[in-house]
Design an enzyme around this catalytic site. Structure first.
Site, PDB file in Angstrom:
ATOM      1  N   ASP A 148       0.793  -1.368   0.078  1.00  0.00           N
ATOM      2  CA  ASP A 148      -0.051   0.206   0.009  1.00  0.00           C
ATOM      3  C   ASP A 148       0.843   1.138   0.077  1.00  0.00           C
ATOM      4  O   ASP A 148       0.369   2.240  -0.379  1.00  0.00           O
ATOM      5  CB  ASP A 148      -0.800   0.058   1.185  1.00  0.00           C
ATOM      6  CG  ASP A 148      -2.304  -0.360   0.842  1.00  0.00           C
ATOM      7  OD1 ASP A 148      -2.545  -0.894  -0.090  1.00  0.00           O
ATOM      8  OD2 ASP A 148      -3.131  -0.050   1.830  1.00  0.00           O
ATOM      9  N   GLY A 212     -11.271   1.435   7.465  1.00  0.00           N
ATOM     10  CA  GLY A 212     -10.278   2.421   7.405  1.00  0.00           C
ATOM     11  C   GLY A 212     -10.455   3.342   6.237  1.00  0.00           C
ATOM     12  O   GLY A 212     -10.717   3.029   4.939  1.00  0.00           O
TER      13      GLY A 212
END
Length: 462
Positions: A148, A212
């Site tokens: 990520d 998230g």
């Protein structure tokens, strides 16, 4: 070649089984609400039917085992056995400064992912459980980690550095890394593809909203800032994370409540956000249900979440230098559409006036003759959609006109903050044309809902 893709989030596991190079999705689904009593697996069968298995899924390993079981089940399976899976790709949240690209997973990579776990305590351990579960079930299948943090390696130092003594960056790697990079990379690239635009010269704000959440500022197709930092804790109000907070509040609580590092980390990462404020749940669906029941804390949690999202979008508009400017768009070069050319345009690059998820058709009739009332040229751009679709302010400014006239029906006129552009939103909904409370003189932000699509106008009466 059948490739299984796994995305183990903090409270969910999403998966797809893809047949390459045809890029055909053979199976897809996801486990949600991991660790909660009402957890479930929702998936799509090879025939396209949607199904759901409701069962208690206490942690990620159990979720992956359930996914693998469904993939090879006689009733809904896409494969006869796990031996048909030839590779597995994993989304891994934090790669620190060790990884700026995807890598083949081996023991050294696993150890490096473990070293980064303190920086992403909700995610890297979950990612590792996915890797461990696949290693146990498919020991000879190659696995690849996609990080990520890699997409945000293009951030300039002025954006990723903290104003701490420089030695902590050099010695301990303390800096902003950003997360959800795979999502922001895909969304930005796909947006350009749909719009037929080159990355060069474009400005974009992308939002990844879930348990998230993060927001990124993207210029020329590259990330230049993002809301998450050293860990996924920074930025937006999230499911169980507090987002931005004064560190003085943390040390104050540690001293007053006699909390150690482990305890405060647990509060900030697992007991805060929507869950902590609402007192109900980390899941927005449960929070919305609480709002309907009149729960004031649920309303506060939702409002805090929305406010923080708007705040970041507004700040990144400034970081990008506004969302108006030159860009290139791909257009047909002849009437047959067999050739295309890149044409320079000037205008807004960021927002569509129709809310995401609402169908519309686009008809560029700017300058076309109009005869109702008097002969003139149409100085608008028509977008046809369903009545009631939310209308979005494409640029920040102030409401200059609001009301009815026989040409545009119910309409809103918004003047840009620099007084250089005027936006005219016409033909709004009959019984609900404007956002509640909107008045002449109000300041609106780009991305705000200002009204609702309708069919009014070209009439002496409403």
């Amino acid at each position: 070649m059948k490739i299984l893709v796994l995305n183990c989030g903090s409270s969910s596991i999403k998966y797809k089984l893809i047949d390459m190079p045809k890029n055909d999705t053979l199976a897809s689904g996801g486990v949600e609400k991991i660790g909660l009593k009402d957890s479930f697996l929702k998936y799509k069968t090879p025939s396209g039917e949607k199904k759901q298995i409701d069962c208690e899924i206490p942690e990620h390993t159990a979720g992956i085992e359930l996914i693998l079981k469904v993939l090879q089940s006689k009733e809904d399976g896409a494969i006869k056995s796990l031996s048909e899976i030839e590779a597995v790709g994993h989304r891994v949240v934090h790669g620190g400064e060790k990884f700026n690209k995807s890598v083949l997973i081996n023991k050294e990579v696993i150890e490096n992912i473990k070293e980064c776990a303190p920086l992403a305590p909700l995610h890297n351990p979950a990612n590792l459980k996915g890797i461990e579960a696949i290693t146990h079930e498919l020991p000879n299948v190659p696995q690849v980690a996609v990080f990520d943090t890699a997409f945000h390696q293009t951030m300039p130092s002025k954006a990723y550095m903290y104003a701490l003594p420089y030695e902590y960056y050099k010695k301990d790697g303390v800096r902003r890394y950003g997360f959800h990079g795979t999502s922001h990379r895909y969304v930005s690239a796909r947006t350009l593809e749909i719009l037929g635009m080159k990355p060069e010269g474009t400005k974009m704000i992308t939002c990844h909203i879930g348990n998230g959440g993060s927001i990124s500022a993207i210029k020329d197709g590259k990330s230049i800032d993002t809301s998450m930092g050293l860990t996924p804790l920074e930025g937006l109000v999230m499911g169980t994370r507090c987002g931005d907070i004064d560190t003085g509040a943390i040390t104050y609580l540690m001293d007053r409540e006699k909390l150690d590092i482990k305890a405060i980390n647990n509060i900030l990462n697992k007991e805060s956000g929507l869950k902590g404020v609402s007192g109900i749940s980390q899941d927005m669906r449960d929070v919305e249900a609480g709002i309907k029941d009149g729960n004031e804390r649920a309303t506060l949690a939702r409002d805090m979440f929305v406010y923080r999202v708007r705040k970041f979008i507004g700040s990144y508009t400034a970081v990008l230098g506004g969302l108006v400017g030159e860009y290139e768009i791909e257009q047909d070069a002849n009437e047959t559409g067999t050739n295309t050319k890149w044409v320079k345009k000037y205008g807004l690059k960021g927002y569509s006036p129709i809310a995401c998820g609402y169908y519309y058709s686009d008809f560029d009739d700017f300058g076309v003759s109009r005869s109702y009332g008097y002969k003139r040229r149409h100085l608008g751009h028509d977008m046809m959609g369903c009545t009631g679709a939310p209308i979005i302010a494409v640029e920040s400014g102030y409401v200059e006109a609001l009301g009815w006239n026989k040409y545009g029906g119910w309409r809103i006129g918004i003047r840009s903050a620099d007084n250089k552009r005027y936006y005219y939103y016409a033909h709004l909904q009959k019984d609900r044309p404007f956002a509640p409370g909107l008045q002449v003189g109000d300041i609106v932000q780009a991305g705000d809902v200002i009204g609702f699509m309708g069919r009014t106008g070209y009439s002496d009466q409403e």
